[in-house]
Scaffold this active site. Structure first.
Site, short mmCIF file in Angstrom:
data_model
loop_
_atom_site.label_atom_id
_atom_site.label_comp_id
_atom_site.label_asym_id
_atom_site.label_seq_id
_atom_site.Cartn_x
_atom_site.Cartn_y
_atom_site.Cartn_z
CD GLU A 39 -2.72 1.47 0.11
OE1 GLU A 39 -3.34 0.52 -0.38
OE2 GLU A 39 -2.75 2.63 -0.36
CB THR A 81 -5.89 -0.20 -4.06
OG1 THR A 81 -5.44 0.65 -3.02
CG2 THR A 81 -5.26 -1.58 -3.88
CG HIS A 196 -4.76 3.87 2.88
ND1 HIS A 196 -5.38 5.08 3.04
CD2 HIS A 196 -5.23 3.34 1.73
CE1 HIS A 196 -6.19 5.29 2.03
NE2 HIS A 196 -6.12 4.25 1.21
CG ASP A 255 -1.30 0.61 -3.79
OD1 ASP A 255 -0.41 1.38 -3.36
OD2 ASP A 255 -2.42 0.50 -3.22
CG HIS A 256 -1.80 4.09 -5.17
ND1 HIS A 256 -1.69 4.85 -4.03
CD2 HIS A 256 -2.72 3.13 -4.89
CE1 HIS A 256 -2.51 4.38 -3.11
NE2 HIS A 256 -3.15 3.33 -3.59
C1 GP9 Z 1 -8.96 -0.36 0.48
C2 GP9 Z 1 -7.52 -0.35 0.15
C3 GP9 Z 1 -7.02 1.06 -0.01
O1 GP9 Z 1 -9.53 -1.62 0.47
O2 GP9 Z 1 -7.23 -1.12 -0.96
O3 GP9 Z 1 -7.58 1.64 -1.12
P1 GP9 Z 1 -6.99 2.94 -1.81
O4 GP9 Z 1 -7.55 4.13 -1.11
O5 GP9 Z 1 -5.51 2.92 -1.70
O6 GP9 Z 1 -7.45 2.80 -3.21
MN MN Z 2 -3.86 1.80 -2.25
#
Ligand code: GP9
Ligand code: MN
Length: 419
Positions: A39, A81, A196, A255-256
């Site tokens: 994340e 994500t 996150h 992921d980003h």
């Molecule tokens: C939520 C997690 C985070 O289930 O994958 O989502 P994001 O805000 O990073 O898209």
């Molecule tokens: Mn994410």
């Protein structure tokens, strides 16, 4: 109808055909695939320190025993994500607005879980959030997942939660009982959560000091990134203890981005670098690792992106995808598409970084020219600007028109006649 797909399919076959078989073709045949989505992890923390301490000691060491791509870019947009999941498993671009997971979850796709499912793989996702978040339950069902271990598969208490939910360390430890009894070979995607925004952490879980800047977000980011790093280390230990480690390839990917442009000033201070449009693009790099048991480590510097993951994994698994339609290329192939496109039309080539009408030298960050001059002043980046736009629009046409329903992936690229 299917006719508009003909040109697009020709373009994709021509530009990204994945026929080349390298020494690594099939090296992971029938091995389990463990994919860990990190994340919000960006490459700038890898091999970096805060207050004199390594941010991600485990991930730093892991470079020594993995294929590690240091110039790998995320290509996500508003779907965050879910976009990263979509890009990785379909080798298509995300939507210019909204999230494909919401807007086009019912389309015909030719997704990684479905393809490897046909080769006998059992596909599953582990993520301790509500199953309908990002419409995942619908999209997973449609793209060939056999099971989704969502929040209901976990024991979540106040003590083992923080921020968005279950802490990563508890997430991995509680997942093992499911993984150990899973039908093999499996493809298991683990989506972490603790690192996150807003990067909250319980005091007892913080093992390094915060950074000190005007950005509370950046200050906390290093602590949660370290916590995630420790959770991955623990997961590797569990995998070794359970014997799964030797039979699995482990893929790790950020992921980003986690730190947005809003924190320019603090980022600039941390990196001791002026925050330019060039730096903004370079900060879109996320870590990407492929760990194959018995293979030595290698740092790979060539440009790479999330669209490349699907063809790369199929190559390693020895699954022939020369009839597939993808925008990415196998990362181990010599012949690769010469750029990585970002969703906003920016791109990175071997030599250049193009963004917001400016062309930069990729190595030095020096501004070479702009495209806003007179008509005869062509930008050095001009070569790919239009092709990138075209490619993004092809991807949109596929998604918005649900065009893969007209394509027969099994039978030699035949476009099915439609009424
Ligand atoms: C939520 C997690 C985070 O289930 O994958 O989502 P994001 O805000 O990073 O898209
Ligand atoms: Mn994410």
């Amino acid at each position: 109808d299917g006719n508009e797909l003909t040109d697009i399919a020709d373009y994709m076959q021509e530009n990204t055909t994945n026929n080349e078989k390298t020494d690594l073709y099939g090296i992971a045949k029938d091995k389990n695939v463990i994919f860990i989505s990190l994340e919000s992890l960006q490459t700038f923390v890898i091999n970096n320190t805060v207050n004199g301490e390594e941010v991600t000691p485990f991930l730093n060491d892991l470079i020594g025993e993995s294929y590690y791509f240091e110039n790998f870019y995320h290509q996500t947009a508003q779907g965050k994500t879910s976009d990263s999941e979509f890009i990785v498993e379909n080798s298509l671009y995300p939507s210019p607005r909204g999230a494909v997971y919401f807007t086009h979850a019912q389309n015909d796709y030719h997704s990684l879980p479905e393809i490897i499912g046909n080769e006998g793989y059992y596909s599953t996702v582990f993520h301790p959030n509500n199953k309908s978040f990002w419409n995942r339950d619908v999209m997973y069902e449609n793209t060939g997942y056999d099971h989704f271990f969502d929040v209901d598969a976990y024991e979540v208490t106040e003590g083992n939660s923080v921020g968005w939910g279950l802490k990563d360390k508890d997430f991995f430890s509680q997942s093992m009982k499911y993984l150990e009894t899973m039908q093999k070979p499996f493809y298991a995607k683990f989506i972490t959560l603790t690192n996150h925004y807003p990067f909250e952490l319980a005091e007892e879980d913080a093992t390094i000091e915060k950074y000190d800047s005007n950005s509370k977000t950046l200050n906390s980011y290093f602590q949660t990134a370290r916590y995630m790093d420790e959770s991955i280390e623990e997961f590797f230990t569990y995998l070794k203890e359970s014997g799964l480690y030797e039979d699995s390839i482990i893929v790790l990917m950020g992921d980003h981005y986690g730190i947005s442009d809003f924190h320019k000033k603090a980022m600039s201070m941390y990196l001791d670098q002026e925050y330019t449009d060039y730096l903004h693009v370079q900060l879109q790099r996320v870590p990407f690792y492929i760990h194959i048991p018995g293979q030595e480590g290698e740092v790979i510097s060539k440009i790479a992106g999330q669209v490349d993951v699907k063809p790369t994994l199929l190559h390693l698994l020895g699954i022939d995808d020369s009839n597939d339609l993808s925008f990415g290329t196998n990362l181990f192939a010599d012949e690769r598409k010469p750029y990585i496109a970002l969703r906003d039309g920016s791109f990175i080539s071997d030599e250049y970084v193009y963004t917001k009408d400016q062309c930069f030298n990729r190595e030095t960050g020096e501004l070479i020219d702009t495209t806003t001059g007179t008509a005869d002043e062509e930008s050095t980046c001009q070569l790919y600007i239009e092709q990138v736009e075209e490619e993004l629009s092809y991807s949109d046409q596929i998604i918005f028109g649900d065009l893969f329903r007209f394509y027969n992936f099994k039978d030699e690229n035949v476009i099915e006649e439609v009424e």
